[in-house]
Design a protein around this motif. Structure first.
Motif, PDB file in Angstrom:
ATOM      1  N   PRO A 125      34.666  45.994  35.105  1.00 14.45           N
ATOM      2  CA  PRO A 125      35.016  44.572  35.188  1.00 14.45           C
ATOM      3  C   PRO A 125      34.725  43.993  36.572  1.00 14.45           C
ATOM      4  O   PRO A 125      34.785  44.704  37.580  1.00 14.45           O
ATOM      5  N   THR A 126      34.435  42.709  36.612  1.00  8.41           N
ATOM      6  CA  THR A 126      34.165  42.053  37.897  1.00  8.41           C
ATOM      7  C   THR A 126      35.353  42.190  38.841  1.00  8.41           C
ATOM      8  O   THR A 126      35.169  42.246  40.050  1.00  8.41           O
ATOM      9  N   SER A 127      36.555  42.292  38.294  1.00  3.64           N
ATOM     10  CA  SER A 127      37.753  42.400  39.130  1.00  3.64           C
ATOM     11  C   SER A 127      37.855  43.739  39.848  1.00  3.64           C
ATOM     12  O   SER A 127      38.664  43.889  40.759  1.00  3.64           O
ATOM     13  N   GLN A 128      37.020  44.709  39.489  1.00  3.00           N
ATOM     14  CA  GLN A 128      37.041  46.020  40.135  1.00  3.00           C
ATOM     15  C   GLN A 128      35.924  46.186  41.164  1.00  3.00           C
ATOM     16  O   GLN A 128      35.770  47.243  41.754  1.00  3.00           O
ATOM     17  N   ASN A 162      29.258  41.698  42.908  1.00  4.86           N
ATOM     18  CA  ASN A 162      29.065  40.943  41.662  1.00  4.86           C
ATOM     19  C   ASN A 162      27.917  39.949  41.823  1.00  4.86           C
ATOM     20  O   ASN A 162      27.045  39.837  40.971  1.00  4.86           O
ATOM     21  N   ASP A 166      31.661  42.113  32.285  1.00  3.30           N
ATOM     22  CA  ASP A 166      33.033  42.217  31.795  1.00  3.30           C
ATOM     23  C   ASP A 166      33.907  41.399  32.752  1.00  3.30           C
ATOM     24  O   ASP A 166      33.986  41.696  33.931  1.00  3.30           O
ATOM     25  N   THR A 167      34.542  40.363  32.227  1.00  4.64           N
ATOM     26  CA  THR A 167      35.371  39.496  33.070  1.00  4.64           C
ATOM     27  C   THR A 167      36.863  39.653  32.813  1.00  4.64           C
ATOM     28  O   THR A 167      37.666  38.954  33.408  1.00  4.64           O
ATOM     29  N   GLY A 168      37.234  40.555  31.933  1.00  5.45           N
ATOM     30  CA  GLY A 168      38.645  40.778  31.627  1.00  5.45           C
ATOM     31  C   GLY A 168      38.779  41.587  30.356  1.00  5.45           C
ATOM     32  O   GLY A 168      37.779  41.996  29.768  1.00  5.45           O
ATOM     33  N   TYR A 215      33.676  38.978  27.870  1.00  5.37           N
ATOM     34  CA  TYR A 215      32.367  39.158  28.477  1.00  5.37           C
ATOM     35  C   TYR A 215      31.689  37.806  28.580  1.00  5.37           C
ATOM     36  O   TYR A 215      31.921  36.922  27.764  1.00  5.37           O
TER      37      TYR A 215
END
Length: 94
Positions: free
Chosen positions: A24-27, A33, A46-48, A52
């Protein structure tokens, strides 16, 4: 027909492997990114959880009747990371 089945199975596995999305982008840091979008031109990320989206580096990656709209995603070091653009249809309502 029996010889065709293994070939079809291998094609399905190869297609599934290329369709995989990374973490995920959060990782990832914001810069990682953004660099991924710039390098690939267009990428699905993957945004959450089960979410996607396709991000592009500019208008050249959108269809003729689409326009680029700025996009932000959560990253490991920035909750509002500018990642590039999303292609929107000109007929989409705001």
């Amino acid at each position: 027909m029996i010889r065709l089945l293994p070939a079809l199975a291998l094609a399905a596995i190869a297609t599934a492997a290329t369709a995989q999305v990374g973490p995920p982008t959060s990782q990832r840091p914001c810069s990682a990114n953004r660099q991924l979008v710039l390098k690939e031109g267009a990428v699905v990320l993957d945004t959450g959880p089960n979410t996607y989206a396709r991000f592009v580096k500019g208008a050249g990656e959108c269809l003729v009747d689409q326009f680029p709209e700025p996009a932000w995603v959560p990253s490991s070091n920035n909750p509002q990371c500018f990642i590039g653009y999303r292609c929107r249809d000109s007929s989409d309502e705001f």
